[in-house]
Design an enzyme around this catalytic site. Sequence first.
Site, short mmCIF file in Angstrom:
data_model
loop_
_atom_site.label_atom_id
_atom_site.label_comp_id
_atom_site.label_asym_id
_atom_site.label_seq_id
_atom_site.Cartn_x
_atom_site.Cartn_y
_atom_site.Cartn_z
N ARG B 19 0.83 -1.21 0.00
CA ARG B 19 0.00 0.00 0.00
C ARG B 19 0.87 1.27 0.00
O ARG B 19 1.03 1.93 -1.01
CB ARG B 19 -0.94 -0.01 1.23
CG ARG B 19 -2.14 0.89 1.11
CD ARG B 19 -1.89 2.38 1.29
NE ARG B 19 -1.31 2.70 2.60
CZ ARG B 19 -0.91 3.90 2.95
NH1 ARG B 19 -1.01 4.91 2.11
NH2 ARG B 19 -0.35 4.12 4.13
N ASP B 20 1.49 1.58 1.12
CA ASP B 20 2.22 2.84 1.22
C ASP B 20 3.43 2.86 0.28
O ASP B 20 3.78 3.90 -0.28
CB ASP B 20 2.68 3.05 2.67
CG ASP B 20 2.97 4.51 2.97
OD1 ASP B 20 2.66 5.37 2.13
OD2 ASP B 20 3.52 4.79 4.05
N HIS B 211 4.69 4.24 12.61
CA HIS B 211 4.83 4.13 11.16
C HIS B 211 5.82 5.20 10.72
O HIS B 211 5.45 6.35 10.54
CB HIS B 211 3.45 4.34 10.53
CG HIS B 211 3.42 4.43 9.04
ND1 HIS B 211 2.78 3.51 8.25
CD2 HIS B 211 3.94 5.34 8.18
CE1 HIS B 211 2.89 3.86 6.98
NE2 HIS B 211 3.60 4.97 6.90
N HIS B 213 8.89 6.94 8.31
CA HIS B 213 9.53 7.02 6.99
C HIS B 213 11.00 7.37 7.21
O HIS B 213 11.35 8.06 8.16
CB HIS B 213 8.84 8.08 6.13
CG HIS B 213 7.53 7.60 5.57
ND1 HIS B 213 7.18 7.71 4.25
CD2 HIS B 213 6.49 6.96 6.17
CE1 HIS B 213 5.98 7.19 4.05
NE2 HIS B 213 5.53 6.72 5.21
N CYS B 244 8.99 9.71 -1.31
CA CYS B 244 8.31 10.84 -0.68
C CYS B 244 7.87 11.80 -1.77
O CYS B 244 8.72 12.32 -2.49
CB CYS B 244 9.25 11.52 0.31
SG CYS B 244 8.49 12.94 1.12
N ASN B 253 9.09 4.60 3.36
CA ASN B 253 8.98 3.87 4.63
C ASN B 253 10.32 3.26 5.04
O ASN B 253 11.14 2.92 4.20
CB ASN B 253 8.00 2.70 4.48
CG ASN B 253 6.61 3.15 4.11
OD1 ASN B 253 6.30 3.30 2.94
ND2 ASN B 253 5.76 3.38 5.10
#
Lengths: 316, 316
Positions: B19-20, B211, B213, B244, B253
């Site tokens: 997902r991310d 979570h 990054h 990003c 991440n």
Amino acid sequence: MHDATPNPGRVHITEVGPRDGLQNETVLLSTLEKAELVRALVTAGVKEFELTSFVSPRAVPALADAAELVAKLKDIEGVHFSALVPNLRGAERALEAGVDSVVLFVSASESHNAKNVNCSVDQSLASFERVARLLEGSGVELRGAIATCFGCPFEGNVDVAAVGHIASRFAELGARYVSLGDTTGMATPPLVTERILHLRDVAPSLSPTLHFHNTRGIGLANVMQGLALGVDRYESSIGGLGGCPFAPGATGNIASEDLVYLLDEMGIETGIDLDGMIKAAHVATRLMGRPLPAQVSKAGPRLSLSDCSAVATAKG
Amino acid sequence: MHDATPNPGRVHITEVGPRDGLQNETVLLSTLEKAELVRALVTAGVKEFELTSFVSPRAVPALADAAELVAKLKDIEGVHFSALVPNLRGAERALEAGVDSVVLFVSASESHNAKNVNCSVDQSLASFERVARLLEGSGVELRGAIATCFGCPFEGNVDVAAVGHIASRFAELGARYVSLGDTTGMATPPLVTERILHLRDVAPSLSPTLHFHNTRGIGLANVMQGLALGVDRYESSIGGLGGCPFAPGATGNIASEDLVYLLDEMGIETGIDLDGMIKAAHVATRLMGRPLPAQVSKAGPRLSLSDCSAVATAKG
């Protein structure tokens, strides 16, 4: 569980990019280019450099200009320039060139020392006594550096006692600072704790310097462990210059600007200006002609804000 | 100064790469390719996934196949698949697709929420009540995710009270898990401490998930701070997939295999096999067709030894 982990209020950073960084890069910089990079770092407030090595130019062509580089930077005041040397011959050359300190280096593992300087650990240590006598009264400081402190790329785990034995010898030779080299990125938080506590036992007069590589991505996690133990000396390279000769594609030293950013955000003083470090990292990137691994010099400091109307949405 | 920093003995990792990670990559993977990556991660022992988002396919084309991907993985047992949803419509689609949990997301900063989902934070929160009612008795769990918890790319600093307010609302809606999103890599160790302690105050029933990054290189340093605070839930993406949108060249991440490596070395159980994660990272690298930022998958685990006779010397 606790609110604030204890940490030193001030940290000394030694910039090792010109030595450890450049010797592991395939692009060779000219002496003038190296001097440009060092001056950018001095402008940012860096006060200590591991500038070069006085080793065989055949073995390390990237550092063949050691004496010339020291000469090019003679006008800079208030900055400490050290050079690595493996033996008496290297120390003589470093002394003649006019460095502020001579860093004697040896590996904690026999096979790495044999590969690196073609002799046993004990032979290296024996040769250091002659260097200590050479430096007596010269005004040049003796420091130590121990490679493969957290693991050896050939032997695997390294006994903490081997590190302590060498560190004790450095202390006996009069060294105050000894760098613990994580040569190929094998340090982990528990190993940092074990080694630092052991050194405090066997060589309490020494101030250890932690020298981490980010080969496995956990370099700054190891710094966090060092800080929690109160260690206040770290070595890093601008932009994360360097690499690992044993792992293609892996990164080298932890990046100086990322380290300064972390310490700044933790309220720990370094005397170094982050914006100046980002400028120096851009100089390094231009000179190397490739993107370097460091992150802050790409993303900018924490409060580098974006224009809400100009960027794509991220969703979630 | 202390020997061992306290840390949880076991950590739960939620893999957010599908997902991310993927929503911030320019290469679009097919549903079959995503399923291949997820299966490699399941083989490595990953038990929780943030698999996809049920958002507008126009806004996030990379995740337009949300329902198809859930269907493709229906045969996998003992693994928790969650999906992000911004509102009731998304939740209805997620429920129909058959996910294990619905993760409602909102930003802690108004401008990011407006940019992301085109409404105010209060409007997002109000819409969540309808989702909670929808999920009642469905057997599908409600979870929360708060974006820009540690800073906003448009507004800068984010008040800890804004994070606490949203987290409390999630707790009232019945969520047990709330993820604190470091959307653009602005988290720092002191901010982690401040936010975690505040949440324990205002929403003690919640189990926070961190979570991070790695946009500014200190993602795993923040994990170290979370561990010292006893936080036992983290989100990461395999290979460090992602990026990003606000900083070209910056990483996304924190990398799952680097996180597993760090935790393994600290003696913290994850139930995930590092070698399996490295294999999954190689799958991700092949599918994306570019080197990914993670390090352990390039360098190998700590005791990947070299042949002394076959490698070049590093000198010092």
